[in-house]
Design a protein around this motif. Sequence first.
Motif, PDB file in Angstrom:
ATOM      1  N   THR A 118      88.794  22.352 103.419  1.00  0.00           N
ATOM      2  CA  THR A 118      89.996  22.912 102.813  1.00  0.00           C
ATOM      3  C   THR A 118      90.299  24.319 103.317  1.00  0.00           C
ATOM      4  OG1 THR A 118      88.782  23.790 100.905  1.00  0.00           O
ATOM      5  CG2 THR A 118      89.688  21.565 100.712  1.00  0.00           C
ATOM      6  N   PHE A 119      91.562  24.694 103.142  1.00  0.00           N
ATOM      7  CA  PHE A 119      92.034  26.021 103.554  1.00  0.00           C
ATOM      8  C   PHE A 119      92.740  26.691 102.387  1.00  0.00           C
ATOM      9  CE2 PHE A 119      91.598  23.402 107.252  1.00  0.00           C
ATOM     10  CZ  PHE A 119      91.007  24.240 108.192  1.00  0.00           C
ATOM     11  N   GLN A 191      94.403  25.282  97.369  1.00  0.00           N
ATOM     12  CA  GLN A 191      93.355  24.849  98.278  1.00  0.00           C
ATOM     13  C   GLN A 191      93.763  23.486  98.839  1.00  0.00           C
ATOM     14  OE1 GLN A 191      89.634  24.906  96.239  1.00  0.00           O
ATOM     15  NE2 GLN A 191      88.390  24.390  98.017  1.00  0.00           N
ATOM     16  N   GLU A 194      93.819  19.519 105.688  1.00  0.00           N
ATOM     17  CA  GLU A 194      94.754  19.180 106.752  1.00  0.00           C
ATOM     18  C   GLU A 194      95.044  17.675 106.692  1.00  0.00           C
ATOM     19  OE1 GLU A 194      96.423  21.021 108.444  1.00  0.00           O
ATOM     20  OE2 GLU A 194      95.371  22.767 109.223  1.00  0.00           O
ATOM     21  N   VAL A 208      98.413  29.435 105.674  1.00  0.00           N
ATOM     22  CA  VAL A 208      96.944  29.457 105.679  1.00  0.00           C
ATOM     23  C   VAL A 208      96.475  30.889 105.906  1.00  0.00           C
ATOM     24  CG1 VAL A 208      94.866  28.695 106.886  1.00  0.00           C
ATOM     25  CG2 VAL A 208      96.730  27.077 106.482  1.00  0.00           C
ATOM     26  N   SER A 211      89.771  30.071 105.635  1.00  0.00           N
ATOM     27  CA  SER A 211      89.142  28.754 105.692  1.00  0.00           C
ATOM     28  C   SER A 211      87.923  28.723 104.777  1.00  0.00           C
ATOM     29  CB  SER A 211      88.708  28.431 107.123  1.00  0.00           C
ATOM     30  OG  SER A 211      87.768  27.373 107.142  1.00  0.00           O
ATOM     31  N   ARG A 282      92.202  22.800 114.617  1.00  0.00           N
ATOM     32  CA  ARG A 282      91.677  23.735 113.619  1.00  0.00           C
ATOM     33  C   ARG A 282      90.289  23.289 113.148  1.00  0.00           C
ATOM     34  NH1 ARG A 282      96.116  25.294 109.548  1.00  0.00           N
ATOM     35  NH2 ARG A 282      96.430  27.134 110.836  1.00  0.00           N
ATOM     36  N   GLN A 286      86.504  25.242 114.049  1.00  0.00           N
ATOM     37  CA  GLN A 286      85.567  25.764 113.053  1.00  0.00           C
ATOM     38  C   GLN A 286      84.326  24.870 112.890  1.00  0.00           C
ATOM     39  OE1 GLN A 286      87.979  26.013 109.448  1.00  0.00           O
ATOM     40  NE2 GLN A 286      87.080  24.132 108.652  1.00  0.00           N
TER      41      GLN A 286
END
Length: 337
Positions: A118-119, A191, A194, A208, A211, A282, A286
């Motif tokens: 989640t972001f 929250q 994607e 956003v 992260s 994305r 990460q």
Amino acid sequence: MSKRAFGMLLLALMLAAVTALAGCGTGGSDKKLVRIGEVTRSLFYAPQYVAIEKGFFEEEGLEIELTTTPGGDKTMTALLSNSIDVALVGSETSIYVYQQGADDPVINFAQLTQTDGTFLVAREKTESFDWNSLKGSVFLGQRKGGMPQMAGEFAMKKHGIDPHNDMELIQNVDFANIAPAFSSGTGDYVQLFEPTASIFEKEGRGYVVASFGTESGHLPYTVFMTKESFIDKNAETVQAFTDAVYKAQQWVDENSAEAIADVVLPYFENVDRDILVSSLDRYKQQGSFATDPIVDVDEWNNLLDVITSAGELQERTEHDVLVNTDFAEKAIAEGEK
């Protein structure tokens, strides 16, 4: 030709037809059916869709029946009631089942994602985000006891934010309605997974700013798991399944977000390809997609820390109780030959 000879020929033809039809089922009689229940349909699970679409499961002699079983509770209920064979869900669910005294514990055998997915999305665009901005805000959160919410709280506490006292935390919105609720004006922050986060950015409905995956560290966030009894009776199938997962993980690691998007597009027909690409990139950047299926001890202990911090853990359940790494280790060893 005599009637008897004709009758024998007709019988032979009928038997041949029946045999052919038996081999024309979904996947054929030589394939082992495995029923997967995924907790949600998510781009976060791209390696699973790659394993299906690239034929990695089929190469291992498996036929996959994929069902979306919305929510951790429903997914685990489906597994425990034998409606599915394998669950793709957060490892915390296996701990909750174990703590309830299950006679047939649920075993984590192949990890798919290794960070939160989640972001943190803000309603207003900002050039430089400060976590202190959350203080006094209205935060549209996730389900209590679920990994997204627990990982989010864990990250906020790292930055000195008490999510239950420093903000107005909303947790009574169903998962499927969280994004629409934020879009309609509820909350200052939300929250999101994607590709919803990227869609909101593209449409100017949110931005956003952080992260939670990066902030909360490596976790066995989404894992393939099954009942111990299923493993005991179907060890070869579990190994074949894990081998296919590992092939997909390696493929995802070695290919671009564009290439992955083209493979998984059939699962997200209502999402623009450019959004899929940016979302996958994305997640790749990460390190959300695990590159092998092993649930290691450090990740498991970090998971226990996150659940403990959220006040949802009765007692620490050690790694070797609910994790079996034998299949993952063998898959890696075979893949290196």
